[in-house]
Write a protein that holds these residues in place. Structure first.
Motif, PDB file in Angstrom:
ATOM      1  N   HIS A  54       0.829  -1.202   0.000  1.00 47.94           N
ATOM      2  CA  HIS A  54       0.000   0.000   0.000  1.00 47.94           C
ATOM      3  C   HIS A  54       0.860   1.248   0.000  1.00 47.94           C
ATOM      4  N   PRO A  55       0.272   2.375  -0.384  1.00 45.87           N
ATOM      5  CA  PRO A  55       1.058   3.602  -0.239  1.00 45.87           C
ATOM      6  C   PRO A  55       1.281   3.890   1.233  1.00 45.87           C
ATOM      7  N   ARG A  57       0.936   6.336   4.031  1.00 46.91           N
ATOM      8  CA  ARG A  57       0.061   7.501   4.188  1.00 46.91           C
ATOM      9  C   ARG A  57       0.438   8.314   5.425  1.00 46.91           C
ATOM     10  N   GLN A  97       1.311   9.115   0.140  1.00 44.92           N
ATOM     11  CA  GLN A  97       0.138   9.989   0.022  1.00 44.92           C
ATOM     12  C   GLN A  97       0.095  10.830   1.294  1.00 44.92           C
ATOM     13  N   PHE A  99      -1.874  13.747   3.601  1.00 48.98           N
ATOM     14  CA  PHE A  99      -3.122  14.449   3.871  1.00 48.98           C
ATOM     15  C   PHE A  99      -2.839  15.672   4.731  1.00 48.98           C
ATOM     16  N   VAL A 126      -7.626  17.710   3.883  1.00 44.38           N
ATOM     17  CA  VAL A 126      -8.737  17.135   4.654  1.00 44.38           C
ATOM     18  C   VAL A 126      -9.255  18.171   5.637  1.00 44.38           C
ATOM     19  N   ARG A 133     -13.132  12.058  14.076  1.00 45.91           N
ATOM     20  CA  ARG A 133     -12.560  11.128  13.102  1.00 45.91           C
ATOM     21  C   ARG A 133     -12.433  11.853  11.769  1.00 45.91           C
ATOM     22  N   LEU A 134     -11.318  11.684  11.108  1.00 39.75           N
ATOM     23  CA  LEU A 134     -11.071  12.360   9.834  1.00 39.75           C
ATOM     24  C   LEU A 134     -10.734  11.381   8.709  1.00 39.75           C
ATOM     25  N   PHE A 135     -10.342  10.159   9.083  1.00 36.88           N
ATOM     26  CA  PHE A 135      -9.847   9.201   8.087  1.00 36.88           C
ATOM     27  C   PHE A 135     -10.479   7.828   8.321  1.00 36.88           C
ATOM     28  N   PRO A 136     -10.486   7.004   7.264  1.00 35.64           N
ATOM     29  CA  PRO A 136     -10.987   5.634   7.429  1.00 35.64           C
ATOM     30  C   PRO A 136     -10.111   4.852   8.404  1.00 35.64           C
ATOM     31  N   ARG A 137     -10.648   3.753   8.879  1.00 38.13           N
ATOM     32  CA  ARG A 137      -9.941   2.873   9.816  1.00 38.13           C
ATOM     33  C   ARG A 137      -8.605   2.398   9.244  1.00 38.13           C
ATOM     34  N   SER A 139      -5.838   3.530   8.143  1.00 35.58           N
ATOM     35  CA  SER A 139      -5.428   4.028   6.824  1.00 35.58           C
ATOM     36  C   SER A 139      -4.196   4.933   6.881  1.00 35.58           C
TER      37      SER A 139
END
Lengths: 358, 358
Positions: A54-55, A57, A97, A99, A126, A133-137, A139
């Motif tokens: 995965h990237p 993050r 990536q 944010f 973002v 909460r600002l991001f998916p689980r 991630s």
């Protein structure tokens, strides 16, 4: 004392060039932090256990408008790449990536237009408070937050109730205030930090890091002697003077408070231990950078405070009143330079690692 | 004909409320598209083969400032959730992360401030041209792009060279122009679409979808009769008239061209087949919504064109000249209403699915 000051603009950044013009201290601090982050990534980031394909993050929480956020992110990516190279994992160096997070009122247009053209990452903005909460689980791999976490999510309710022991009459902050006021601020900070850590615990992968840089208070310095508090107390005196002269409605002043808390490493450590989702890899105060007691330094200090907290006064006071307030504030700091060259000040550097087990 | 028009604002959206005020047609089109997207997700999205535990990531490329982008995204998420429910995978319904993309000059501040408060997704903004890579490898599950892909990445070089057969002297578009001009536009479109599909091929997971809505040209309608082209030809006539009256420098006009291409489903199909990374799941022209030939309609049309392409003229022409241009344009459309109620127009709807094998 320059150090405690240039902090505040991080939060005020609604497109004003003021932040960019007033953030030179933070840049030099960023240079100090560069080596710290290099160490942290080298020692504490367990790349092999992080998802390989995965990237990678990264999030900068409370990023404002740069250029410091770009430098910090660049530094982090450089350190991660270096680690891959050291481990001879060059062929599998991931994509990055990044944010950039701040309140929706932040000037993302400026942030996006000034992104480095040769950035080695995919950028995203973002909007939203990092107390949600600002991001998916699972991630994010590395979360960074610089000069932002001393801002509370809101003023403690107790402060505003006339019948409360914590009613902060005649002051704008908790330095030198009644014990109940200090406790109200402290409880709000504890609640906020739990919310922050709980949200990040969801978002950060196991083994991922949360790196925090924030103005704070040395463990052995009482609130009333912490320079940030002293400076706000002086500001409160200027406000009181203006109220006495009839320039500010006294009732307004009674309801005006600055939602900032300067925590000590000990306090943050206690909260993180209680929270339990993270292991504290590192927590320390960075050495203070002395500022000469010059008239210029006093003015820059007053301007720095203004850029940081002006937004708190808007809506309560007229623009002319705010101008006058900070003029008298600047003069007072010039007269008593010892205010900003003595006392306790600290930048707190903390690294939390997401535990593998709940 | 309203339909071909309200397209252009999608690209012009640098914070102007004009787009918000001029996008009613697209909203009703969005309602038509709602059922199409529902069908596509139900029939073509292979949820079981997509990564299970990860968030479902959606990107809207060329999103402008809303509210249409929010409605489209909401619609997509609703359809995906419905599919999970239908497959009785409710317990594993993923979290959603939505990336709103447009040029860095787009008004992301407005976009972020108007995000629905009850949105069932984590939102991010991504600045940059969709003719470049914008996201990490294999990180998106569904890409949506509405009224954006008719904009070329740039004007074809041949158009600007005085000694080229494709030098577009005296015109601002390719409708009714020399064959070489049309071919130059067409080649640019082909290059751009390959770049677009190649970038998306990297970013979209195998089995993921790219859903495109774009003003185009029916297969059987020649360029010169496509309403979009006809309307730009009329605009070109107005510019020529002003040049003849000495109000515009003729040389300026010779170098002024609109970087828009109206492709037919056949053309897009050919490019996608040649590209090879995607399977075309669907490609069709949506039925035209007839607009009555009223003076009001003509004015709205002229305003719609203006909002869309005004940015192309800025820098070349003075603001007053642009005002005068669109005044005379509006009058011309009022006089010849048949211009915008006859001829060929089409909204193209296309769905590409990322192949599992290269």
């Amino acid at each position: 004392m320059e150090n405690n000051i240039k902090a505040y603009p991080m939060k005020g950044g609604d497109g004003d060039s003021s932040y960019t013009n007033n953030s030179s201290y933070q840049k030099s601090l960023a240079e100090v932090v560069t080596s710290l982050i290099g160490e942290v990534v080298a020692d504490k980031l367990d790349i092999q256990s992080l998802a390989g394909e995965h990237p990678f993050r990264i999030a900068d929480l409370g990023c404002s408008v740069g250029p410091n956020t770009f430098l910090a992110v660049q530094n982090i990516i450089h350190s991660v790449k270096l680690k891959y190279q050291t481990l001879r994992l060059i062929s599998s160096t991931p994509e990055f990536q990044v944010f950039f997070n701040d309140h929706a009122s932040n000037d993302f247009n400026t942030l996006f237009k000034t992104l480095p053209s040769d950035k080695p990452y995919y950028a995203a903005g973002v909007p939203g408070s990092f107390y949600t909460r600002l991001f998916p689980r699972s991630s994010l791999h590395l979360v960074y937050s610089s000069f932002a976490l001393h801002w509370l999510s809101k003023l403690p309710d107790e402060l505003m109730a006339v019948d409360s022991l914590a009613w902060n009459k005649g002051r704008v902050h908790y330095g030198g205030a009644e014990k109940e006021v200090v406790m109200a601020y402290r409880r709000q900070y504890q609640r906020d930090m739990h919310v922050f850590l709980n949200a990040r615990a969801e978002e950060v992968v196991c083994g991922g890091l949360v790196v925090v840089l924030v103005p704070g208070r040395p463990n052995d310095v009482p609130h009333s002697e912490c320079i940030g508090n002293v400076l706000f107390e002086v500001l409160g005196c200027c406000l009181s003077d203006m109220a006495n002269e009839g320039k500010i409605d006294e009732q307004k002043l009674d309801h005006l408070n600055i939602p900032i808390y300067y925590a000590s490493p000990g306090e943050l450590e206690e909260i993180a231990n209680e929270n339990g989702f993270f292991t504290i890899d590192r927590i320390e105060g960075l050495p203070r950078i002395a500022e000469p007691e010059t008239m210029h330094a006093a003015r820059r200090l007053a301007l720095g405070i203004r850029v940081g907290v002006e937004a708190v006064f808007k809506g309560h006071l007229k623009d002319e009143t705010i101008d006058e307030l900070f003029e008298s504030y600047s003069k007072k700091l010039e007269q008593v330079p010892s205010i900003y060259s003595s006392g306790g000040a600290s930048i707190m550097f903390a690294v939390f690692r997401r535990n593998h087990k709940y």
